[in-house]
Design a protein around this motif. Structure first.
Motif, short mmCIF file in Angstrom:
data_model
loop_
_atom_site.label_atom_id
_atom_site.label_comp_id
_atom_site.label_asym_id
_atom_site.label_seq_id
_atom_site.Cartn_x
_atom_site.Cartn_y
_atom_site.Cartn_z
N ALA B 183 89.35 72.23 126.55
CA ALA B 183 90.56 72.29 125.73
C ALA B 183 90.90 70.91 125.18
O ALA B 183 91.23 70.77 123.99
N ALA B 184 90.78 69.88 126.04
CA ALA B 184 91.09 68.52 125.60
C ALA B 184 90.15 68.08 124.49
O ALA B 184 90.56 67.42 123.53
N VAL B 185 88.87 68.48 124.62
CA VAL B 185 87.90 68.12 123.60
C VAL B 185 88.27 68.79 122.28
O VAL B 185 88.28 68.16 121.21
N ILE B 186 88.63 70.08 122.36
CA ILE B 186 88.98 70.82 121.15
C ILE B 186 90.22 70.23 120.49
O ILE B 186 90.32 70.14 119.29
N LEU B 187 91.16 69.75 121.33
CA LEU B 187 92.38 69.15 120.79
C LEU B 187 92.11 67.80 120.16
O LEU B 187 93.01 67.17 119.60
N GLY B 188 90.86 67.32 120.31
CA GLY B 188 90.51 66.07 119.65
C GLY B 188 90.96 64.82 120.39
O GLY B 188 91.14 63.77 119.79
N ARG B 189 91.18 64.95 121.70
CA ARG B 189 91.56 63.76 122.47
C ARG B 189 90.40 62.77 122.47
O ARG B 189 89.23 63.17 122.50
N PRO B 190 90.71 61.48 122.46
CA PRO B 190 89.62 60.49 122.49
C PRO B 190 88.82 60.59 123.79
O PRO B 190 89.37 60.97 124.84
N ARG B 191 87.55 60.22 123.69
CA ARG B 191 86.62 60.33 124.82
C ARG B 191 87.12 59.59 126.08
O ARG B 191 87.11 60.13 127.18
N ALA B 192 87.58 58.35 125.85
CA ALA B 192 88.03 57.54 126.99
C ALA B 192 89.22 58.20 127.67
O ALA B 192 89.32 58.21 128.90
N ILE B 194 89.93 61.38 127.80
CA ILE B 194 89.49 62.55 128.56
C ILE B 194 88.91 62.12 129.89
O ILE B 194 89.24 62.68 130.94
N VAL B 195 88.09 61.07 129.86
CA VAL B 195 87.47 60.60 131.10
C VAL B 195 88.55 60.12 132.08
O VAL B 195 88.56 60.50 133.25
N LEU B 196 89.48 59.29 131.58
CA LEU B 196 90.45 58.68 132.48
C LEU B 196 91.55 59.65 132.92
O LEU B 196 91.97 59.64 134.07
N ARG B 197 92.03 60.50 132.00
CA ARG B 197 93.17 61.35 132.29
C ARG B 197 92.77 62.68 132.94
O ARG B 197 93.52 63.26 133.72
N HIS B 198 91.59 63.19 132.58
CA HIS B 198 91.24 64.53 133.06
C HIS B 198 90.10 64.53 134.06
O HIS B 198 90.21 65.12 135.13
N ILE B 199 88.99 63.87 133.70
CA ILE B 199 87.81 63.97 134.56
C ILE B 199 88.00 63.21 135.88
O ILE B 199 87.84 63.75 136.97
N LEU B 200 88.40 61.94 135.78
CA LEU B 200 88.49 61.10 136.97
C LEU B 200 89.45 61.66 138.03
O LEU B 200 89.06 61.84 139.19
#
Lengths: 311, 291
Positions: B183-192, B194-200
C-alpha cells in the motif's frame, strides 16, 4: 549420480570462495594491526635500524601491499601459513604438532556429550511432565554456565579437595576425564534438547505405532526406531559443535594446562602473535566448511528425496 | 540445502528448544534481573565494602563473619567485588550485542533495500564471516587490536553481527511482501521512508529476542575472554578476570572459584529464561522468530 556430482562441484566451488574470503579477512587483519609488526617480532630488545631493515626484508614487509597479498595467497595454496612471531617456527608445523591432543579431547567430549544426551532424551522424551521439566531446566542451566568455570569447579573439588584426578597435565586417560567433561557439559544440554524434541516427533509417527503393534517393547521402539530419526537434526549441529569444541578448547586447555591448539591459540592471542592466530582461524574455517559439506552430503544419503535436481 | 542455510541453522540452533519456562520461573528470573540491574547501576547500594581496598591481614578468609563470600589473596571482600563486577562484566555483553544488533539490522535491511549487487555483496561477506566458528573471530579481532574492555566488546560484536544480518534480512523479506508495504509503495511513499517507517519497525520483534538471547551468550564469551586476560585489566573486578586471579589459590580458597562464576551463571540463566518465555510468545506470530 550426475546430480550428486553437480551438487558436490557447486558446493566445493562455494566452499573455495568462502575459504578464500576467510583468508583475505585474515590477511587484512594481519595488516590492520596497529604498530609495526617488525617491532612486535623483535620484542622488547632495542633493535638497531639495520636489524629492523634486515627483518623487514626477510619477512617481505618492504614489498608493496598487492605483492604481499599475492605472495600470501600463493604460500597458502602450498600449505604455508607463515612464521609464528612468538615460537619462531612455521605456523603449519605448530598446528600439526598440536592437533592430536586437541582432536583427542574434542572427540572424547563430543562422544560423551552425545551419549549422555541420548540417554537423557530416550529416558525423558514424552514422559512425566514434571521430570521432563526439571531435566529441561537443568539443560538450560548447563548452557548458561561458562565452560571454564565448570572446569575450575571440578578442579577445585575433585583434584584439590579429594585428589581424584591430576590437577594439571596428566597425559593418560586420567588427565582427559575432567577436561572432556568440562568441554562436553554445555553441548550435552543442547544435544539432549534437540534429541528430545526429535524423539517426541518420531514417537508419534506411523512407524512407531507399527513397531508397537508388532509387540515391540517401549525401550526398543525408542532406541531402535525413533532414535535414528531424532539423530538427524543433531547432524545439522555438527558445524556448531565444531565451533563450540574449538572455542571451548581454548579455555579448557588453559584451565587444565593441557597441550593443544586451544592453548597455542590462547597464548598467541595474548602475545599478539597474529600469524599463529590467523593460521588457526584459517584452518578452522576450512574444517568448518568441509564439515558442513559432509553433513549436507550425509543428508542426501539418508534422505533420497534431496538427491533430485532442485537445489 | 545451501551452505548459507546450513550456516544459518548452525548459528541459530542452540536457542531452538522445547523448554517452556513456567510463569513463576519467568517472574523469579525477571526479579533477579531487576536486582542485577540495581547492582549494575548502583553497586554501592548493595556492596558492604569497597572492591579495591586491600587488607593483607585478612587475606583468603573463608566465607562467613564479616565477609559473606570470604576475601581474596589481597584481603579484598569477594562479595563486594562480585557486586561491583556486575558493571564491567555486563558492559561487554550488552555493548557487544547492541553494536551487533544495530550494525546487523542496518546491513540486513540495506542488503534487501539496496538492489541486487549490494545484496549479493553483503550476504557473501556475511557467509565468509559465518565460516569462522565460535569464538575464533573474536579471538582474531583481539589479537589484532590488543586486549581491553573496548576491544573485547568490538571483537564480540564482530562475531555476533553476521547472525543479525541474516535474521534482519529474512525478517525484512517477509515484511516487504506484506500488504501495508505494498500500500505504501502504491501511495508513492519514498523508498527510504518505507524502509524506516514500515519495514524496520515490523521486522524488529524477533531481532529483539535474538538480541536478548545474545546478551547471555556474549556475557559468557566476554567472561571467557577476560579469563584469558583479554578483557578489562586489573584491578577491575570483572567476573572472568576474578576467576583467573583465583586460580592460583584453588587448593586453599575454594570460594574464589565459586562466586564469580556463580554470578555469571545466575545472570545468564535469568536472561535465558526470560528470553525463552519471550520466544514462546513470539512464536508463530512472526516467521523466523524461532531463530
Amino acid at each position: 549420480m550426475p546430480a550428486t556430482l553437480r551438487w558436490l562441484g557447486r558446493r566445493l566451488i562455494l566452499a573455495a570462495f568462502v575459504v578464500f574470503g576467510a583468508a583475505t579477512a585474515a590477511f587484512a587483519a594481519m595488516n590492520l594491526m596497529p604498530g609495526d609488526p617488525v617491532l612486535t617480532i623483535l620484542g622488547s630488545t632495542n633493535p638497531t635500524p639495520a636489524l629492523i631493515a634486515q627483518v623487514r626484508s626477510d619477512l617481505g614487509y618492504d614489498e608493496p601491499f598487492a605483492v604481499r597479498y599475492a605472495e600470501f595467497l600463493g604460500r597458502l595454496v602450498h600449505g604455508d601459513l607463515g612464521q609464528s612471531y612468538q615460537l619462531r617456527e612455521p605456523v603449519t608445523e605448530v598446528i600439526t604438532g598440536q592437533l592430536l591432543p586437541t582432536a583427542e579431547l574434542a572427540l572424547t567430549a563430543f562422544v560423551l556429550a552425545l551419549a549422555v544426551a541420548a540417554v537423557l532424551a530416550v529416558t525423558t522424551a514424552g514422559r512425566r511432565p514434571a521430570v521432563r521439566r526439571v531435566v529441561s531446566a537443568l539443560e538450560l542451566l548447563t548452557t548458561s554456565s561458562p565452560g571454564f568455570w565448570i572446569g575450575i569447579l571440578l578442579l577445585t573439588f575433585l583434584s584439590f579437595r579429594i585428589h581424584l584426578f591430576p590437577a594439571a597435565g596428566g597425559d593418560g586417560v586420567n588427565g582427559l576425564v575432567l577436561p572432556a567433561i568440562t568441554l562436553a557439559l554445555g553441548m550435552t544440554g543442547v544435544f539432549s534438547q534437540v534429541l528430545r524434541a526429535g524423539l517426541e516427533r518420531a514417537l508419534e509417527e506411523p512407524y512407531a505405532l507399527t513397531a508397537r503393534a508388532r509387540g515391540t517393547g517401549e525401550t526398543a521402539v525408542r532406541t531402535r526406531h525413533a532414535l535414528r530419526h531424532a539423530l538427524i537434526p543433531v547432524l545439522t549441529l555438527s558445524g556448531w559443535a565444531l565451533g563450540t569444541l574449538l572455542s571451548g578448547a581454548v579455555v579448557v586447555e588453559t584451565v587444565f594446562g593441557r597441550r593443544g591448539i586451544g592453548r597455542v591459540m590462547a597464548t598467541a592471542v595474548i602475545g599478539r602473535d597474529v600469524p599463529t592466530v590467523t593460521g588457526v582461524v584459517i584452518v578452522s574455517a576450512v574444517f568448518f566448511t568441509l564439515i558442513n559439506i559432509l553433513v549436507d552430503g550425509l543428508y542426501r544419503v539418508i534422505d533420497p528425496r534431496l538427491r533430485q535436481e532442485k537445489a | 540445502m545451501t551452505l548459507v542455510e546450513t550456516a544459518a541453522k548452525a548459528t541459530a540452533a542452540p536457542s531452538r528448544a522445547a523448554f517452556r519456562p513456567p510463569p513463576a520461573a519467568t517472574l523469579v528470573a525477571g526479579l533477579a534481573l531487576a536486582l542485577i540491574g540495581v547492582a549494575f547501576l548502583w553497586p554501592g547500594l548493595i556492596a558492604p565494602h569497597s572492591p579495591d581496598v586491600a587488607d593483607p591481614v585478612n587475606a583468603l578468609l573463608p566465607p562467613g563473619g564479616g565477609h559473606l563470600f570470604g576475601t581474596d589473596q589481597l584481603g579484598r571482600d569477594t562479595f563486594s567485588r562480585v557486586i561491583y563486577g556486575t558493571r564491567p562484566s555486563l558492559t561487554i555483553g550488552i555493548g557487544a550485542t547492541a553494536l551487533a544488533a544495530l550494525a546487523g539490522s542496518l546491513l540486513g535491511v540495506l542488503a534487501l533495500a539496496g538492489g541486487r549487487v549490494l545484496d549479493e555483496a553483503i550476504m557473501r561477506v556475511t557467509d565468509v564471516f559465518l565460516a569462522f566458528p565460535g569464538l575464533l573471530l573474536a579471538l582474531l579481532v583481539v589479537a589484532v587490536l590488543g586486549p581491553g574492555t573496548t576491544n573485547a566488546t568490538l571483537a564480540l560484536a564482530a562475531s555476533a553481527t553476521p547472525g543479525f544480518v541474516r535474521l534482519a534480512r529474512a525478517q525484512a523479506l517477509v515484511v516487504r511482501r506484506s500488504d501495508y508495504v505494498r500500500a505504501a509503495v502504491i501511495l508513492g511513499r519514498p523508498r527510504a521512508a518505507i524502509v524506516l517507517r514500515h519495514i524496520l519497525p515490523n521486522a524488529l520483534p524477533p531481532l529483539l529476542v535474538l538480541a536478548l538471547v545474545n546478551v547471555g551468550t556474549a556475557i559468557i564469551a566476554g567472561s571467557s575472554l577476560s579469563f584469558l586476560g583479554l578483557g578489562p585489566q586489573a584491578p577491575t573486578p570483572e567476573w572472568g578476570a576474578m576467576l583467573s586471579d583465583g586460580r592460583d589459590f584453588l587448593s586453599t580458597a575454594w570460594h574464589l572459584a565459586v562466586f564469580p562464576g556463580l554470578a555469571v551463571t545466575v545472570t545468564v540463566f535469568a536472561i535465558n529464561i526470560v528470553g525463552r518465555s519471550l520466544q514462546v510468545r513470539f512464536e508463530g506470530r512472526t516467521p523466523g522468530a524461532g531463530l
